[in-house]
Design a protein around this motif. Sequence first.
Motif, PDB file in Angstrom:
ATOM      1  N   GLU A 172      17.869 109.929  87.078  1.00 46.97           N
ATOM      2  CA  GLU A 172      17.963 109.292  85.770  1.00 46.97           C
ATOM      3  C   GLU A 172      18.369 110.338  84.749  1.00 46.97           C
ATOM      4  OE1 GLU A 172      15.051 107.064  82.531  1.00 46.97           O
ATOM      5  OE2 GLU A 172      14.591 106.952  84.675  1.00 46.97           O
ATOM      6  N   LYS A 173      19.373 110.015  83.918  1.00 46.79           N
ATOM      7  CA  LYS A 173      19.877 110.945  82.909  1.00 46.79           C
ATOM      8  C   LYS A 173      20.058 110.212  81.587  1.00 46.79           C
ATOM      9  CE  LYS A 173      20.500 114.508  85.690  1.00 46.79           C
ATOM     10  NZ  LYS A 173      19.848 115.803  85.513  1.00 46.79           N
ATOM     11  N   GLU A 174      19.878 110.938  80.509  1.00 43.86           N
ATOM     12  CA  GLU A 174      20.238 110.399  79.203  1.00 43.86           C
ATOM     13  C   GLU A 174      20.757 111.550  78.347  1.00 43.86           C
ATOM     14  OE1 GLU A 174      16.050 110.564  76.689  1.00 43.86           O
ATOM     15  OE2 GLU A 174      16.728 108.658  77.521  1.00 43.86           O
ATOM     16  N   THR A 208      30.584 118.271 101.719  1.00 43.89           N
ATOM     17  CA  THR A 208      30.739 117.980 100.298  1.00 43.89           C
ATOM     18  C   THR A 208      29.422 117.464  99.745  1.00 43.89           C
ATOM     19  OG1 THR A 208      33.063 117.401 100.635  1.00 43.89           O
ATOM     20  CG2 THR A 208      32.042 116.693  98.576  1.00 43.89           C
ATOM     21  N   VAL A 209      28.934 118.124  98.689  1.00 48.23           N
ATOM     22  CA  VAL A 209      27.643 117.778  98.101  1.00 48.23           C
ATOM     23  C   VAL A 209      27.846 117.365  96.649  1.00 48.23           C
ATOM     24  CG1 VAL A 209      25.314 118.595  97.544  1.00 48.23           C
ATOM     25  CG2 VAL A 209      26.474 119.446  99.589  1.00 48.23           C
ATOM     26  N   ASN A 210      27.257 116.239  96.263  1.00 45.71           N
ATOM     27  CA  ASN A 210      27.234 115.840  94.862  1.00 45.71           C
ATOM     28  C   ASN A 210      26.065 116.525  94.170  1.00 45.71           C
ATOM     29  OD1 ASN A 210      29.417 114.091  95.175  1.00 45.71           O
ATOM     30  ND2 ASN A 210      28.093 112.421  95.826  1.00 45.71           N
ATOM     31  N   ASN A 211      26.292 116.988  92.950  1.00 49.79           N
ATOM     32  CA  ASN A 211      25.292 117.749  92.216  1.00 49.79           C
ATOM     33  C   ASN A 211      24.616 116.855  91.181  1.00 49.79           C
ATOM     34  OD1 ASN A 211      23.755 119.607  90.864  1.00 49.79           O
ATOM     35  ND2 ASN A 211      25.450 120.914  90.232  1.00 49.79           N
ATOM     36  N   ALA A 212      23.441 116.326  91.519  1.00 44.19           N
ATOM     37  CA  ALA A 212      22.727 115.429  90.610  1.00 44.19           C
ATOM     38  C   ALA A 212      22.146 116.151  89.409  1.00 44.19           C
ATOM     39  CB  ALA A 212      21.609 114.711  91.363  1.00 44.19           C
ATOM     40  N   ALA A 213      22.090 117.490  89.452  1.00 46.84           N
ATOM     41  CA  ALA A 213      21.523 118.269  88.344  1.00 46.84           C
ATOM     42  C   ALA A 213      22.592 118.745  87.358  1.00 46.84           C
ATOM     43  CB  ALA A 213      20.761 119.471  88.896  1.00 46.84           C
ATOM     44  N   ILE A 214      23.847 118.364  87.558  1.00 47.69           N
ATOM     45  CA  ILE A 214      24.902 118.866  86.695  1.00 47.69           C
ATOM     46  C   ILE A 214      24.744 118.297  85.277  1.00 47.69           C
ATOM     47  CG2 ILE A 214      26.600 117.026  87.092  1.00 47.69           C
ATOM     48  CD1 ILE A 214      28.698 119.288  87.394  1.00 47.69           C
ATOM     49  N   LYS A 215      25.076 119.112  84.278  1.00 41.76           N
ATOM     50  CA  LYS A 215      24.964 118.712  82.880  1.00 41.76           C
ATOM     51  C   LYS A 215      26.322 118.250  82.356  1.00 41.76           C
ATOM     52  CE  LYS A 215      21.495 122.310  81.981  1.00 41.76           C
ATOM     53  NZ  LYS A 215      21.200 123.525  81.176  1.00 41.76           N
ATOM     54  N   PRO A 216      26.339 117.461  81.300  1.00 46.87           N
ATOM     55  CA  PRO A 216      27.622 117.118  80.688  1.00 46.87           C
ATOM     56  C   PRO A 216      28.178 118.319  79.935  1.00 46.87           C
ATOM     57  CG  PRO A 216      25.846 116.260  79.349  1.00 46.87           C
ATOM     58  CD  PRO A 216      25.206 116.832  80.589  1.00 46.87           C
ATOM     59  N   TRP A 217      29.508 118.379  79.801  1.00 51.59           N
ATOM     60  CA  TRP A 217      30.058 119.432  78.969  1.00 51.59           C
ATOM     61  C   TRP A 217      30.086 118.967  77.511  1.00 51.59           C
ATOM     62  CZ3 TRP A 217      34.057 117.624  76.234  1.00 51.59           C
ATOM     63  CH2 TRP A 217      34.972 116.742  76.815  1.00 51.59           C
ATOM     64  N   THR A 218      30.033 119.912  76.608  1.00 53.44           N
ATOM     65  CA  THR A 218      30.190 119.635  75.186  1.00 53.44           C
ATOM     66  C   THR A 218      31.325 120.495  74.658  1.00 53.44           C
ATOM     67  OG1 THR A 218      28.518 121.303  74.630  1.00 53.44           O
ATOM     68  CG2 THR A 218      27.766 119.017  74.850  1.00 53.44           C
ATOM     69  N   ALA A 219      31.952 120.045  73.595  1.00 49.56           N
ATOM     70  CA  ALA A 219      33.103 120.764  73.052  1.00 49.56           C
ATOM     71  C   ALA A 219      33.131 120.658  71.542  1.00 49.56           C
ATOM     72  CB  ALA A 219      34.402 120.212  73.635  1.00 49.56           C
ATOM     73  N   ARG A 220      33.666 121.705  70.924  1.00 53.54           N
ATOM     74  CA  ARG A 220      33.943 121.716  69.496  1.00 53.54           C
ATOM     75  C   ARG A 220      35.447 121.913  69.328  1.00 53.54           C
ATOM     76  NH1 ARG A 220      28.955 125.298  66.876  1.00 53.54           N
ATOM     77  NH2 ARG A 220      27.263 124.089  67.833  1.00 53.54           N
ATOM     78  N   SER A 221      36.061 121.014  68.573  1.00 56.15           N
ATOM     79  CA  SER A 221      37.522 120.985  68.503  1.00 56.15           C
ATOM     80  C   SER A 221      37.994 121.065  67.064  1.00 56.15           C
ATOM     81  CB  SER A 221      38.063 119.693  69.137  1.00 56.15           C
ATOM     82  OG  SER A 221      37.584 119.534  70.454  1.00 56.15           O
ATOM     83  N   PHE A 222      39.158 121.680  66.904  1.00 57.94           N
ATOM     84  CA  PHE A 222      39.840 121.737  65.614  1.00 57.94           C
ATOM     85  C   PHE A 222      41.302 121.373  65.838  1.00 57.94           C
ATOM     86  CE2 PHE A 222      42.630 124.031  62.708  1.00 57.94           C
ATOM     87  CZ  PHE A 222      42.174 123.554  61.487  1.00 57.94           C
ATOM     88  N   SER A 223      41.837 120.549  64.956  1.00 60.94           N
ATOM     89  CA  SER A 223      43.245 120.178  65.046  1.00 60.94           C
ATOM     90  C   SER A 223      43.854 120.127  63.651  1.00 60.94           C
ATOM     91  CB  SER A 223      43.412 118.814  65.734  1.00 60.94           C
ATOM     92  OG  SER A 223      42.826 117.777  64.963  1.00 60.94           O
ATOM     93  N   ALA A 224      45.141 120.421  63.568  1.00 61.01           N
ATOM     94  CA  ALA A 224      45.895 120.357  62.315  1.00 61.01           C
ATOM     95  C   ALA A 224      47.258 119.750  62.601  1.00 61.01           C
ATOM     96  CB  ALA A 224      46.036 121.747  61.688  1.00 61.01           C
ATOM     97  N   ARG A 225      47.791 118.999  61.624  1.00 56.23           N
ATOM     98  CA  ARG A 225      49.017 118.252  61.886  1.00 56.23           C
ATOM     99  C   ARG A 225      49.804 118.031  60.593  1.00 56.23           C
ATOM    100  NH1 ARG A 225      50.077 116.044  66.367  1.00 56.23           N
ATOM    101  NH2 ARG A 225      51.796 114.569  66.615  1.00 56.23           N
ATOM    102  N   LEU A 226      51.130 118.067  60.712  1.00 58.50           N
ATOM    103  CA  LEU A 226      52.031 117.698  59.629  1.00 58.50           C
ATOM    104  C   LEU A 226      52.840 116.491  60.065  1.00 58.50           C
ATOM    105  CD1 LEU A 226      53.508 121.040  58.179  1.00 58.50           C
ATOM    106  CD2 LEU A 226      52.116 119.343  56.960  1.00 58.50           C
TER     107      LEU A 226
END
Length: 266
Positions: free
Chosen positions: A9-11, A67-85
């Motif tokens: 179970e994960k949240e 092949t092993v599934n990893n039930a303890a794996i964490k989600p990744w998080t990211a911080r993003s910056f973008s600029a556009r004209l």
Amino acid sequence: YLDRGVRAEKEYLRWFPSLNVSYDVRENLIARAAYYHSIGRPSFEQYAGGLNLPDETSPPGPANRITVNNAAIKPWTARSFSARLEYYFAGVGQLSAGVFRRDYRNFFGNTRFRPGAEFLSLYGLDPAVYGDFDVVTQYNLPAPVRMSGVDFNYKQALTFLPHWARGVQVFANGSAQRLIGDETAACAGGMPRSGSWGLSLTRPRWNVRVNWNFRGQARNAPLTGASIGPGTFNWTHSRLYIDLLGEYNFYRTFSLFANLRNFRDT
């Protein structure tokens, strides 16, 4: 599938703030910038905790492994910056270009290792049978990973052409991105260079379009093994696809269209 199967179970409780700003430099020129946080959840199969065993009657190899599934794996998080004209042609199209940078933490990585007796005992496997088979699984990379890139987009109706050439539109877009960090990152097979361009001719009762789609050469996940040196990769060759599309309207409620995908059989 087993009586001794586990229940996972994960949240994810996170805040994801974002800030978006735009500024009208001129009537037809807009500058945009954004900063935001995001999350990438593991695929659902990771939480199944499943174990795929190799064919013990065949020798170990890249396609014959544990092949092993990893039930303890964490989600990744990211911080993003973008600029556009963004520059807009008066009612007939636009030209835009942008840059971005995204910094990942706990990004997914692929790992491969030779199991010891302690690892095999966790799954009740006999070392004499499975000790020579490599184990493949995913894990969270300890070091950050950075993705940066640029892109552009162009679209315009060529209204300046003579009347007999009315209805012609052209478009082109492309992107380039670069991954900096652990070479085992799960997105190692991403497309560093890609683009598409094309033209169309539209009349009241019919239209025809030709699209070119380019996928650049891509480096896939690294190859590992006892006889494989470091820095060895599989590569996917670059390729160019051409699509031809058309449509004819017989009546307001009836039309016929054709879509020829990759008609040069690339």
